[in-house]
Structures are given as C-alpha cells and as structure tokens.
Scaffold this motif. Structure first.
Motif, PDB file in Angstrom:
ATOM      1  N   ASN A 197      46.727  33.475  33.862  1.00 24.81           N
ATOM      2  CA  ASN A 197      46.373  34.178  34.794  1.00 24.81           C
ATOM      3  C   ASN A 197      44.736  34.081  34.640  1.00 24.81           C
ATOM      4  O   ASN A 197      43.892  33.653  35.452  1.00 24.81           O
ATOM      5  N   SER A 241      52.908  38.222  37.624  1.00 18.60           N
ATOM      6  CA  SER A 241      53.175  38.508  36.762  1.00 18.60           C
ATOM      7  C   SER A 241      53.313  40.295  35.820  1.00 18.60           C
ATOM      8  O   SER A 241      53.652  39.887  34.707  1.00 18.60           O
ATOM      9  N   LEU A 242      52.052  40.794  36.269  1.00 12.67           N
ATOM     10  CA  LEU A 242      52.840  41.817  36.758  1.00 12.67           C
ATOM     11  C   LEU A 242      54.637  42.424  36.325  1.00 12.67           C
ATOM     12  O   LEU A 242      54.588  42.493  35.114  1.00 12.67           O
ATOM     13  N   ILE A 298      49.657  37.603  39.989  1.00 10.63           N
ATOM     14  CA  ILE A 298      49.279  38.681  39.230  1.00 10.63           C
ATOM     15  C   ILE A 298      50.101  39.695  39.668  1.00 10.63           C
ATOM     16  O   ILE A 298      50.115  40.159  38.671  1.00 10.63           O
ATOM     17  N   THR A 299      50.976  40.196  40.309  1.00  7.02           N
ATOM     18  CA  THR A 299      52.195  40.717  41.138  1.00  7.02           C
ATOM     19  C   THR A 299      52.955  39.871  40.241  1.00  7.02           C
ATOM     20  O   THR A 299      53.536  40.798  39.546  1.00  7.02           O
ATOM     21  N   LYS A 358      46.502  34.175  44.596  1.00  6.87           N
ATOM     22  CA  LYS A 358      45.664  35.276  43.367  1.00  6.87           C
ATOM     23  C   LYS A 358      46.682  36.535  43.136  1.00  6.87           C
ATOM     24  O   LYS A 358      46.880  36.768  42.692  1.00  6.87           O
ATOM     25  N   LEU A 359      46.671  36.884  44.742  1.00 11.73           N
ATOM     26  CA  LEU A 359      47.396  38.295  44.629  1.00 11.73           C
ATOM     27  C   LEU A 359      48.736  38.424  44.158  1.00 11.73           C
ATOM     28  O   LEU A 359      49.586  39.645  43.455  1.00 11.73           O
ATOM     29  N   PHE A 413      42.453  32.180  37.681  1.00 14.55           N
ATOM     30  CA  PHE A 413      41.245  33.000  38.283  1.00 14.55           C
ATOM     31  C   PHE A 413      40.393  32.867  38.029  1.00 14.55           C
ATOM     32  O   PHE A 413      38.937  32.392  38.676  1.00 14.55           O
TER      33      PHE A 413
END
Length: 106
Positions: free
Chosen positions: A98, A60-61, A57-58, A53-54, A102
C-alpha cells in the motif's frame, strides 16, 4: 459522541470482534447474489473512474480480514509462533504494497 464510542468498545471488545470475524461463512457470502452485484458494481465504478487506489485499499482490507481469520485461534487458545510470524509477515507485506502504490507509484 465519545460516550457512544466508549459504549461500542465496552460491548465489542477485541475477543468479540475476533469471534465475529471467525464466524463469517465465506461460502454463503461469496454466493449471495446481492454481494456479487455490489462487488461487480464496485469493481466497475473503480475501474471506470480510474480509482485504483480505492480498489487497492479495499482489497487490502479484505486480505487483512482473511489473514486475521486464518491466524487467530478459537477462543483463548495458544497462538503458535509460526502463525504470529505469518501474521507479521502478511501485515508488513500489505503495508509495503500500500505504501508503494500510494506514494511511489504514478
């Protein structure tokens, strides 16, 4: 603390932040050995610790920064509606991905 935030917002308004994002030299960043080492270390850590998940999200950013850089015009120019639709579609796509990963994916 609030005063520091207000000072930051005064110094770096949205147009300044967008200009910084547009001025990033991606070739120089991607060929930097320190960046490559940190990226490989981060990937190794997230995969080894199963913190996917980390990682999502990274990534995705990073994708959002690329999307902003691709869509925003140079200093104060008109934004065509095709680019606005591309930004909205890309943002919605990243948000859906996301939310799914998530909350709904095991």
């Amino acid at each position: 603390m609030w005063e520091k935030f207000v000072d930051f917002m005064k110094e770096y308004d949205l147009s300044r932040v967008m200009e910084v994002i547009r001025s990033i030299g991606w070739h120089a960043v991607l060929t930097n050995p320190i960046f490559i080492g940190l990226t490989l270390g981060f990937l190794g850590f997230t995969i080894y610790k199963k913190r996917l998940k980390l990682l999502v999200i990274t990534l995705s950013l990073i994708a959002f920064v690329f999307l902003v850089q691709m869509v925003t015009p140079q200093g104060g120019e008109y934004v065509p509606k095709e680019k606005i639709f591309m930004f909205i579609g890309g943002g919605i796509g990243l948000a859906i991905l996301n939310v799914y990963l998530f909350f709904f994916h095991d």
